[in-house]
Structure formats: structure tokens, C-alpha cells
Design an enzyme around this catalytic site. Sequence first.
Site, PDB file in Angstrom:
ATOM      1  N   GLU A   1       1.531   0.012  -4.794  1.00  0.00           N
ATOM      2  CA  GLU A   1       0.642   1.131  -5.095  1.00  0.00           C
ATOM      3  C   GLU A   1       1.462   2.397  -4.924  1.00  0.00           C
ATOM      4  OE1 GLU A   1      -3.381   3.436  -3.542  1.00  0.00           O
ATOM      5  OE2 GLU A   1      -2.005   2.470  -2.141  1.00  0.00           O
TER       6      GLU A   1
ATOM      7  N   ASP B   1       0.816  -1.209   0.000  1.00  0.00           N
ATOM      8  CA  ASP B   1       0.000   0.000   0.000  1.00  0.00           C
ATOM      9  C   ASP B   1       0.855   1.266   0.000  1.00  0.00           C
ATOM     10  OD1 ASP B   1      -2.690   1.350   0.468  1.00  0.00           O
ATOM     11  OD2 ASP B   1      -1.607   2.027   2.257  1.00  0.00           O
TER      12      ASP B   1
END
EC number: 3.2.1.141
Length: 597
Positions: free
Chosen positions: A302, A265
Site C-alpha cells: 500500500e 501497510d
Amino acid sequence: MTSPSESTSTTATSADMFSVWAPEARAVGLVLDSPDADPVPMRRAADGWWTCGVPREQGRDYGFVVTGDDDEVGPPRPDPRSTRQPDGVHGLSRVHRVDPSRWTDAAWTGRQLAGSVIYEMHVGTFSPDGTLISAIEHLDELVELGVDMVEVMPLNAFNGEYGWGYDGVAWFAVHEPYGGPDAFQQFVDACHARGLAVCLDVVYNHLGPSGNYLPEFGPYLSSADGPWGSGLNLDGEHSGEVRSYIIDNALRWFDEFHVDALRLDAVHALHDASAVHLLEQLTVEVESLSTHLGRPLSLVAESDQNDPRLVTAREAGGYGLDGQWDDDVHHAVHAAVSGERQGYYVDYGSLESLQQVLTGAFLHAGTYSSFRGRVHGRPLDVNRVPGSRFVAYTLTHDQVGNRAAGDRPSMNLTPQQQLAKAAIVLCSPFTPMLFQGEEWGARTPFCFFTSHLEPELAEAVRQGRTREFAAMGWDPDTVADPQDPETFRRSVLDRTEQTRDEHAEILRVYRALIALRNAEPELSDPWLAPVRVESGVEADDDRWLVVHRGSLALVVNLGTEPCRVPLAADAVFASGAVADADSVFCQAFGFAVVRTR
């Protein structure tokens, strides 16, 4: 009379004993079985690790009492490396080891990212029961859909019953309301039995605001604040142990839980000035483990930086990750089909922007971003980095849940518009990803929801979301209250939709497009350099696009009126389109995959 450590030290290894890293503590005590129990003194080693000779027995509850410079002794805290939190993130930890005898996937050889179609799910809303075990009941539907890899939103333990999982504080534990670690083992095993790989979403850039006791143990956090609070200490004093904390966590999911990939993330929020960035170090460690295990292990980032160095090979100066999410593809496709231009969509929507991302992965590649007010991104060398390293999608949990009402495209677009978006992504050289329910045009929203128990934290989240949505130009009155239990309940998929007429047709087309991608090597070809894009604009409502993939081409009408695209081809698959002698006739947002003559 001998002490517990004396009686066990000759027969047990240090891994079998309780230990914790607390380099700045004056004293550390081990609390066993009950938070009210008297602490067992622990011994400090020169490296800041504290140990004692009490064996780590499976199923035993424990915690640590840490005494700092002020000599104040607080309540027992969970183990920073706790593998189970049966009573929530504020309770005692429980010793838990994955039972090797329960695995049935010895024949599983893994699956690489390239060539895969990913399916993102949120366990709590994927099925009515919202558990890992109940999710297993629907895995056969994913097999029939044709996907190859299931990406699960974060499972690490967080405070409260339900949430997205990005506020986790016990990174080594599986959220108990989802079923805990044993349920996750069953889920992975069930996926592998069906030929599905598993990707786990992990968060290493910050910790949640409730239950984060790491600062009481040591300098885990950085002094620099990130977008969600303090980040991790990746390059300061004692950062070696903090980096090991992260890397050991990643390797544990691969090794002990047999997962096949990790989605990292928001790596742009990892602040690391070290000569060897954490991501590069993690890549090296994962490659070593992959070699040992004999199956591919993938790392997918990401990032909002549009920096291809993430997925460029290490020998070419990159970090060597296997993939990264590509929001530019989403923005270009969504804006072109929906007509939305607010917020970060302001630079997207033209056929030129769509052509740029389909051939170069990024729109902003060292170019000016109006939304950011600065030059953004870095160009991609399409001859050295394959398109399969970019994960493309028509929606994700972010692109739906970060809308004021959590409204999916299906709630604003026609079925044919949804299918036009799907065709562009599924016929692209990127690695496609679907978000749960997309395949049948689910009409249930996917809202941002939380279950914070602290009133002040709950109110801060409400206000923060309202400010964020106002910046995107959405009416604050439409913002779904993240703390309202109904916001969570409304986000649970309604699977009865699948059999209704328009939903059944959307599902049929999704299955057909994925099957076509798997059957035609030209559609799964990962290289961007051979991709050629043509477009035509006769009027504002008459726009078409042709994406050439070898002898195949995707013809799609992005206008609101029927159009005829001059191309001599034979239809391979079509939705709302017909190929004739010298052209392809498309209804509004109709498309056809054709073989050119």
C-alpha cells in the site's frame, strides 16, 4: 551442582533456548511462569543477544526484565518476538510452535496474484462471533462468489478486544480474541482446502501506542516521526537487527502459517536511506523462500506515492514487489459515479480522469495534485509493467472506515450505481479486490473502531478523527465515536441481507461478472497497452464510457438518464442495458459487456 545452562547446552541448540536482543542493556533476566518469579540471569554475547540455558518448552509463560543505564529494574516485559500473548499485550509471553501435524494442505500449490480476484475481510466483523473459526463457516460463500484470495486485515496482537489491527505491538503473535495462532492455522488450512489463497495484512511502518515495549530492549525505533508516531530504525545504528526483525516476521507467516501473500501497510512511511531498501531486501528473501517451498509467494504494497518502481522488476531498477494498491482507480470510479468531489476527490470525476487511470493506472503521474498542492506521482511504462500488479477496488476498509460515519457506497448510491462501479473494476486489466459485504450491497457501516483501555489515548483518537474528517469537509457531528462499543457492533455484517430482493440481485451480478472475467481471457489480460477507452458527453447527465478489451467491450452509462451508445455489438452480459443492431441502450448507470462486430 550444574547450572541449567550447563546441563542443557550439550543437547539443545540456541533456537531451543530463551534469547532476546537488547544491545544497550546492562543486564537482562528471564522471568518464568509468573510475573512475580525471580529472574534467571542471562548472558550477553558480542552481538547484543542475551541467552540462557533454560529450554523453551511449549506452553510455558515467560518475560524479560531489562536493566538499563539507570540501573532501574522494571516489571517483566513480553518477548519482542513473542509467538503468543494469551493475557494481552501487557502480559507474559507464551511459548507456542505451530503443530506441523495439523496441516492438511500438502497438495496446495499456491496461487499467484496475477489472475486472482481478492476479497478483503476484517475478522472481527466478518461473522457475528468475530473469530477466525467462525469465519471458516462462510468460506464456501466466497468460493461460490468466485474469488481466489482472501485478504485478512491485521491479526497481530494489539491492546484491547477489538480494533482494525493497525495498532499492533506484538507482531509475531495472533490476536487472542480472534482465536490465537492455532485458529489462524485452521483458517489458512480451511482456505487452502477450498482453493482459496490467503493474504495477510502486516504493518511494518509503525507500532501501536499501547504495549509497545520495544524501546526498552533496544533501538528499534527511528528518531523521525511518521504520521502514526515513530517509525522503525531501518538505516541507523543497529538497524541490521531491526531489519531482520521485520524480515523474519514476514517469512514466518509464509513458512510456518502457509500464507500465500502479504499486504504491506503504508510503505511510504518506511523511511530507509540504505543502498538496498528494506522492500528490495524483503523481495529477495521472499523469492528465496518461494523457491524453497515450491509455491508462489506475493508481496503487495500500500503506497500513496503513485510510484511504479515498487512493482518494477529489480533488474529494471525497481523493488520487484508483486503488486500495489491503486487508490487512483478507486477515486476516479467513485467520483465519476457518486459525484463526490470533496477532499482528495477534487481532481477526479471526469471521464478524462477515468480514461487516464484505466489506461495508465494513475491519474497523478508527474502531474499536479490539487489536494496535495504539488506535483505528484511518476508515469508508468505500460509496456513493461502489467496492469495486474495494481490492485483495484470500488471500496476498501480505508475508503469506507475513513468516512465520518463509516458509510458504504451502498448507503448513498442506487444498486445500479454500485453495479456500474463493480463492472468497471471487474472488467479492468487490474487485479480486482472486493471488500466484505460489497458483493451484496451490505448496508451495515464499517466504522473506525477502537477499544483502548487508557482514557487519554481514547480521547486523543476521538479528537484526531474529528480533525481528519473536518479536513474532508464532513460534519463533525456525524463522526462515529470509535470508542463506543456500539460503533463496533454496528459494523458487523448482517448476512440476512443477502436474500432480500435488491441485495440478492447485486450478489447475482457480482457472481456473474467474476465468472465472466474467469471465462474470458480478454478480460483477465493483464496488459494496459491494448486497452482502448472511448467516451461521450451529450450533457452533464448524459455520459457514457466504452472500455475495449480485444473483441470484448464494457459499455457503461455514467449519467442519470438513459442513453444510447453507438456501437455494433452482441451482448454477453448486461445489467440495465440492451444491445441492438447498431447501438447499446443503457438505463441510468446501466452497463453491458458486449462482443463487438
